[in-house]
Write a protein that holds these residues in place. Structure first.
Motif, PDB file in Angstrom:
ATOM      1  N   ALA A  37     -17.103  46.840   9.497  1.00  0.00           N
ATOM      2  CA  ALA A  37     -16.367  47.718  10.421  1.00  0.00           C
ATOM      3  C   ALA A  37     -16.089  49.060   9.755  1.00  0.00           C
ATOM      4  O   ALA A  37     -16.226  50.113  10.389  1.00  0.00           O
ATOM      5  N   ALA A  38     -15.731  49.040   8.461  1.00  0.00           N
ATOM      6  CA  ALA A  38     -15.471  50.290   7.744  1.00  0.00           C
ATOM      7  C   ALA A  38     -16.745  51.130   7.691  1.00  0.00           C
ATOM      8  O   ALA A  38     -16.713  52.343   7.935  1.00  0.00           O
ATOM      9  N   LEU A  39     -17.885  50.489   7.430  1.00  0.00           N
ATOM     10  CA  LEU A  39     -19.142  51.233   7.362  1.00  0.00           C
ATOM     11  C   LEU A  39     -19.557  51.761   8.740  1.00  0.00           C
ATOM     12  O   LEU A  39     -20.096  52.860   8.855  1.00  0.00           O
ATOM     13  N   PHE A  40     -19.274  50.974   9.792  1.00  0.00           N
ATOM     14  CA  PHE A  40     -19.543  51.448  11.149  1.00  0.00           C
ATOM     15  C   PHE A  40     -18.680  52.663  11.460  1.00  0.00           C
ATOM     16  O   PHE A  40     -19.152  53.620  12.091  1.00  0.00           O
ATOM     17  N   ALA A  41     -17.415  52.628  11.026  1.00  0.00           N
ATOM     18  CA  ALA A  41     -16.528  53.763  11.282  1.00  0.00           C
ATOM     19  C   ALA A  41     -17.056  55.005  10.578  1.00  0.00           C
ATOM     20  O   ALA A  41     -17.085  56.093  11.164  1.00  0.00           O
TER      21      ALA A  41
ATOM     22  N   MET B  89      -9.149  39.332  12.666  1.00  0.00           N
ATOM     23  CA  MET B  89     -10.257  40.210  12.294  1.00  0.00           C
ATOM     24  C   MET B  89     -10.493  41.242  13.389  1.00  0.00           C
ATOM     25  O   MET B  89     -10.656  42.430  13.099  1.00  0.00           O
ATOM     26  N   ILE B  90     -10.481  40.815  14.642  1.00  0.00           N
ATOM     27  CA  ILE B  90     -10.701  41.746  15.767  1.00  0.00           C
ATOM     28  C   ILE B  90      -9.628  42.842  15.739  1.00  0.00           C
ATOM     29  O   ILE B  90      -9.920  44.029  15.921  1.00  0.00           O
ATOM     30  N   MET B  91      -8.372  42.446  15.443  1.00  0.00           N
ATOM     31  CA  MET B  91      -7.280  43.411  15.428  1.00  0.00           C
ATOM     32  C   MET B  91      -7.493  44.444  14.313  1.00  0.00           C
ATOM     33  O   MET B  91      -7.413  45.654  14.545  1.00  0.00           O
ATOM     34  N   PHE B  98     -11.182  52.503  15.688  1.00  0.00           N
ATOM     35  CA  PHE B  98     -10.648  53.486  16.638  1.00  0.00           C
ATOM     36  C   PHE B  98      -9.711  54.457  15.938  1.00  0.00           C
ATOM     37  O   PHE B  98      -9.689  55.642  16.268  1.00  0.00           O
ATOM     38  N   GLY B  99      -8.967  53.964  14.940  1.00  0.00           N
ATOM     39  CA  GLY B  99      -8.097  54.852  14.175  1.00  0.00           C
ATOM     40  C   GLY B  99      -8.893  55.927  13.454  1.00  0.00           C
ATOM     41  O   GLY B  99      -8.558  57.116  13.519  1.00  0.00           O
TER      42      GLY B  99
END
Lengths: 200, 126
Positions: A37-41, B89-91, B98-99
């Protein structure tokens, strides 16, 4: 595994080793999701910063991306069938399914490395622009996971050849299949966000 | 070491669930691909505007399909630790992604190109 596990409190449901290990592995996978998720961001923030260099539509070769996607999806499927065969103690069937899984995973990796080499050859390596740095980090981290998965698969097959299909081996195979499905899940988002949305 | 027959796993999948999951994933992937590859197919949907939401919907659909048919999420018994960790994890991911996008687009909005150029040259270029 320790055989003498006597539940101290009989009123509490016994938590066996299998479900403990599986839950722990699941927690690992979820934290790995946070890494991606961090890399996607990072990629989402940087994807317009091409610094005069090529963007997605000029770089991406869509048919090759579709081939990668289908390889990985099919290998995820055959991996599931391999685990089912292992639970039925159908060893030859299991070897066949996992051999297919390995070949498809290796084809995926080969296509990805070819793509990276093509970009680098054109002078569009990770240092070309913010977009390409984000792209190589995200897709490269996924490729690294695939490499680890393939190594794990080979080691598991050697272990099963030497020790047979015991309880430990079945548990490890189930963990491997979770890992492999997880990599396919991450790829859905790379396919959609990086390639499909980047090419249009 | 002798291999003793293991106990069957409680929440393990069947052959059918893998086939259904595979076919659904395959369909969703191909629909997304041809929507992008041959833009004339999606032309009636209008220009770019609708393509991105459509692609995201297809990806989320495939995400759900794989969670149900490949990961068998939600089929465990009572203390549903997997589900709890999954929701956590989703949270975390939502806040992270989004942040980041929100903060970065806000920074972008508050900085004029002139300011960026000044900053870049004062920091010795790129």
């Amino acid at each position: 595994m320790s055989a003498e596990v006597t539940p101290k409190n009989p009123s509490r449901p016994e938590v066996d080793m299998e479900s403990k290990t599986m839950t722990g592995f699941w927690v690992y996978l979820m934290t790995d999701c946070v890494l991606f998720a961090a890399l996607f961001a990072v990629y989402a923030v940087l994807h317009n910063n091409t610094f005069g260099g090529p963007g997605g539509p000029q770089l991406f070769d869509l048919p090759s991306v579709l081939a990668e996607t289908l390889c990985l999806l099919t290998s995820s499927f055959t991996c599931g069938l391999g685990v089912l065969a292992a639970y039925k103690q159908a060893k030859n069937q299991m070897y066949a399914w996992f051999a297919v899984t390995f070949l498809l995973g290796a084809t995926f990796l080969w296509l990805e490395i070819t793509e990276f080499a093509r970009f680098a050859h054109m002078g569009d390596g990770p240092s070309r622009s913010g977009f390409l740095s984000g792209f190589f980090t995200l897709v490269g981290t996924h490729g690294l996971h695939i490499t680890i998965g393939l190594t794990w698969l080979v080691l598991m097959m050697i272990q099963i050849m030497r020790k047979g299909l015991g309880e430990n081996q079945l548990r490890r195979l189930t963990m491997f299949s979770l890992f492999w499905h997880f990599l396919d899940l991450i790829w859905i988002f790379i396919f959609t966000i990086v390639y499909m949305m980047g090419a249009s | 070491m002798a291999t003793r027959p293991p106990k069957p796993e409680k929440n393990h999948a069947s052959f059918e669930s893998y086939v259904i999951g595979y076919l659904l994933s395959l369909g969703l992937t191909l629909v997304a691909y041809f929507m992008v590859y041959d833009r004339t197919l999606t032309y009636p949907m209008g220009p770019m505007g609708l393509l991105v939401p459509a692609l995201i919907t297809l990806a989320l659909g495939q995400f759900l399909v794989q969670l149900i048919f490949f990961f068998h999420l939600g089929r465990e018994t009572k203390p549903r630790w997997k589900l709890v960790v999954f929701c956590g994890m989703i949270m975390v991911i939502s806040i992270l992604v989004f942040g980041s996008l929100w903060i970065m687009s806000n920074l972008n909005y508050r900085m004029t190109p002139q300011q960026i150029d000044n900053y870049m040259s004062s920091q010795d270029g790129f």
